[in-house]
Design a protein around this motif. Structure first.
Motif, short mmCIF file in Angstrom:
data_model
loop_
_atom_site.label_atom_id
_atom_site.label_comp_id
_atom_site.label_asym_id
_atom_site.label_seq_id
_atom_site.Cartn_x
_atom_site.Cartn_y
_atom_site.Cartn_z
N ALA A 200 0.88 -1.06 -0.08
CA ALA A 200 0.08 -0.06 -0.08
C ALA A 200 0.78 1.24 0.00
CB ALA A 200 -1.10 0.08 1.15
N ALA A 201 1.98 1.16 0.78
CA ALA A 201 2.81 2.39 0.86
C ALA A 201 3.54 2.67 -0.43
CB ALA A 201 3.81 2.09 1.94
N LYS A 202 3.89 1.51 -1.25
CA LYS A 202 4.43 1.74 -2.45
C LYS A 202 3.44 2.41 -3.29
CE LYS A 202 7.55 1.99 -5.46
NZ LYS A 202 8.72 2.88 -5.28
N THR A 203 2.25 2.05 -3.43
CA THR A 203 0.96 2.56 -3.99
C THR A 203 0.91 4.07 -4.02
OG1 THR A 203 0.05 0.44 -4.04
CG2 THR A 203 -1.22 2.08 -4.85
N VAL A 204 1.00 4.50 -2.55
CA VAL A 204 0.81 5.88 -2.57
C VAL A 204 1.74 6.76 -2.52
CG1 VAL A 204 -1.43 5.12 -1.24
CG2 VAL A 204 0.73 5.72 -0.22
N GLU A 205 2.80 6.43 -2.34
CA GLU A 205 4.07 7.19 -2.01
C GLU A 205 4.47 8.51 -2.84
OE1 GLU A 205 7.00 7.32 -3.89
OE2 GLU A 205 7.11 5.51 -5.11
N CYS A 206 3.74 8.37 -4.18
CA CYS A 206 3.94 9.53 -5.11
C CYS A 206 2.48 10.42 -5.03
CB CYS A 206 4.10 9.13 -6.48
SG CYS A 206 5.80 8.61 -6.87
N GLY A 207 1.59 10.18 -3.92
CA GLY A 207 0.45 10.93 -3.78
C GLY A 207 -0.31 10.73 -4.86
N GLY A 208 -1.13 11.74 -5.44
CA GLY A 208 -2.19 11.56 -6.13
C GLY A 208 -1.94 11.02 -7.57
N VAL A 209 -0.51 10.78 -7.69
CA VAL A 209 -0.20 10.27 -9.21
C VAL A 209 -1.02 8.89 -9.47
CG1 VAL A 209 1.63 9.10 -10.54
CG2 VAL A 209 2.03 11.26 -9.31
N CYS A 210 -1.15 8.26 -8.40
CA CYS A 210 -2.02 6.88 -8.54
C CYS A 210 -3.31 7.09 -8.70
CB CYS A 210 -1.73 5.94 -7.34
SG CYS A 210 -2.29 6.32 -5.88
N THR A 211 -3.73 8.30 -9.04
CA THR A 211 -5.34 8.53 -9.09
C THR A 211 -5.48 9.30 -10.43
OG1 THR A 211 -5.44 10.94 -8.17
CG2 THR A 211 -5.56 9.02 -6.77
N SER A 212 -6.64 9.48 -10.84
CA SER A 212 -7.05 10.32 -12.08
C SER A 212 -6.72 11.52 -12.06
CB SER A 212 -8.27 9.90 -12.76
OG SER A 212 -9.34 10.54 -11.79
N ALA A 213 -6.75 12.18 -10.66
CA ALA A 213 -6.72 13.61 -10.56
C ALA A 213 -4.99 14.05 -10.72
CB ALA A 213 -6.92 14.05 -9.07
N GLY A 214 -4.12 13.01 -10.57
CA GLY A 214 -2.72 13.32 -10.70
C GLY A 214 -2.39 14.01 -9.32
N LEU A 215 -1.12 14.51 -9.29
CA LEU A 215 -0.45 15.20 -8.01
C LEU A 215 -1.18 15.85 -7.34
CD1 LEU A 215 3.41 15.88 -9.18
CD2 LEU A 215 2.64 14.33 -7.34
N PRO A 216 -1.94 16.89 -7.78
CA PRO A 216 -2.78 17.73 -6.85
C PRO A 216 -3.88 17.01 -6.19
CG PRO A 216 -2.48 18.53 -9.11
CD PRO A 216 -2.13 17.36 -9.16
N GLY A 217 -4.26 15.95 -6.50
CA GLY A 217 -5.39 15.32 -5.96
C GLY A 217 -5.52 14.48 -4.70
N CYS A 218 -4.17 14.41 -3.98
CA CYS A 218 -3.82 13.53 -2.86
C CYS A 218 -4.48 12.05 -2.95
CB CYS A 218 -4.85 14.27 -1.73
SG CYS A 218 -4.48 15.99 -1.38
N VAL A 219 -4.10 11.43 -1.80
CA VAL A 219 -4.45 10.03 -2.14
C VAL A 219 -4.76 9.58 -0.59
CG1 VAL A 219 -2.35 9.05 -2.04
CG2 VAL A 219 -3.92 7.84 -2.99
#
Length: 249
Positions: A200-219
């Motif tokens: 889970a930590a590896k999935t979220v370590e770049c923040g919102g990059v793993c979401t459609s919102a991108g970096l500004p979107g948080c996770v």
């Protein structure tokens, strides 16, 4: 096993996020706010110089959100690889900014600083003792190698953060750390499944990059006895991928 919820607002402190996403993350009632504060992605300059990549203004803006958000919810916060490269200067700069934020807000927090910068003389001694070797495929090293480096940092794992928590820290500022250690330390300490914590930590370590919102979107990540769930935080956005062993929303 505990149910642990972690809010990750930034891919790196200083990159910003939308106010809407940050407030939405707080509304999800996390147990901790955690964020990486550095990266090797920008190349070796920042480690070589020991200085940070992002402006003091931007870093303070992001830290202020984290400090005040954590205080509002009565939860801890962690950042790792402070000042881009995790040098002693990076840790001290983040500490001074957080002290300013707390003083301006009239709040008091127990702050832990974890330093990872290394002294060349100690490393040369370990090299002579055969305790330091070059990685496979890397250039050969000698005692001279350590003198040629302007800034040397070790790599913190989860254990250093856990020790700080055990000593009552409410805010932890880490030197150079694995990106995953910053997010996994707290749930590991709470007894969550280690494989789920690290994945889970590896999935979220770049923040919102793993979401459609991108970096500004948080996770946001949540761990329970079945594994982990990754939540997109920015209203209207979604996580990018899903599998049968993980839950995304």
């Amino acid at each position: 096993m505990a149910n642990v919820k972690i809010f990750v607002p930034y891919g790196a402190v200083g990159l910003n996020c939308t106010e809407e996403a940050f407030e939405a993350g707080l509304a999800m009632h996390p147990d901790i706010i955690s964020s990486d504060a550095g990266s090797t992605d920008s190349g070796p300059y920042y480690l070589g110089s020991g200085h940070g990549k992002y402006s003091i203004r931007d870093v303070k803006r992001d830290l202020k959100r984290m400090v005040l958000g954590a205080d509002k919810l009565g939860i801890p916060m962690t950042i790792g690889s402070a000042g881009t490269c995790g040098s002693d200067e990076g840790v001290d700069t983040a500490y001074q900014l957080i002290k300013e934020i707390c003083e301006e807000a009239g709040i008091h927090k127990k702050i832990a600083r974890i330093y990872s910068q290394q002294k060349p003389e100690i490393l040369k001694k370990k090299y002579r003792e055969g305790r330091i070797n070059a990685l496979k495929g890397a250039p050969k090293i000698s005692e001279k190698t350590f003198d040629e480096c302007s800034t040397i940092v070790a790599l913190l794992g989860a254990e250093a953060y856990q020790e700080a928590f055990k000593n009552g820290a409410e805010i932890i500022i880490g030197g150079r750390s694995t990106d995953t250690a910053v997010m996994s330390a707290f749930p590991l300490m709470k007894g969550c499944d280690p494989a789920s914590c690290w994945h889970a930590a590896k999935t979220v370590e770049c923040g919102g990059v793993c979401t459609s919102a991108g970096l500004p979107g948080c996770v946001f990540m949540e761990l329970d006895e079945k594994g982990f769930t990754i939540h997109s935080v920015q209203p209207g956005s979604r996580s990018r991928r899903a599998t049968s062993r993980m839950s995304f929303s």
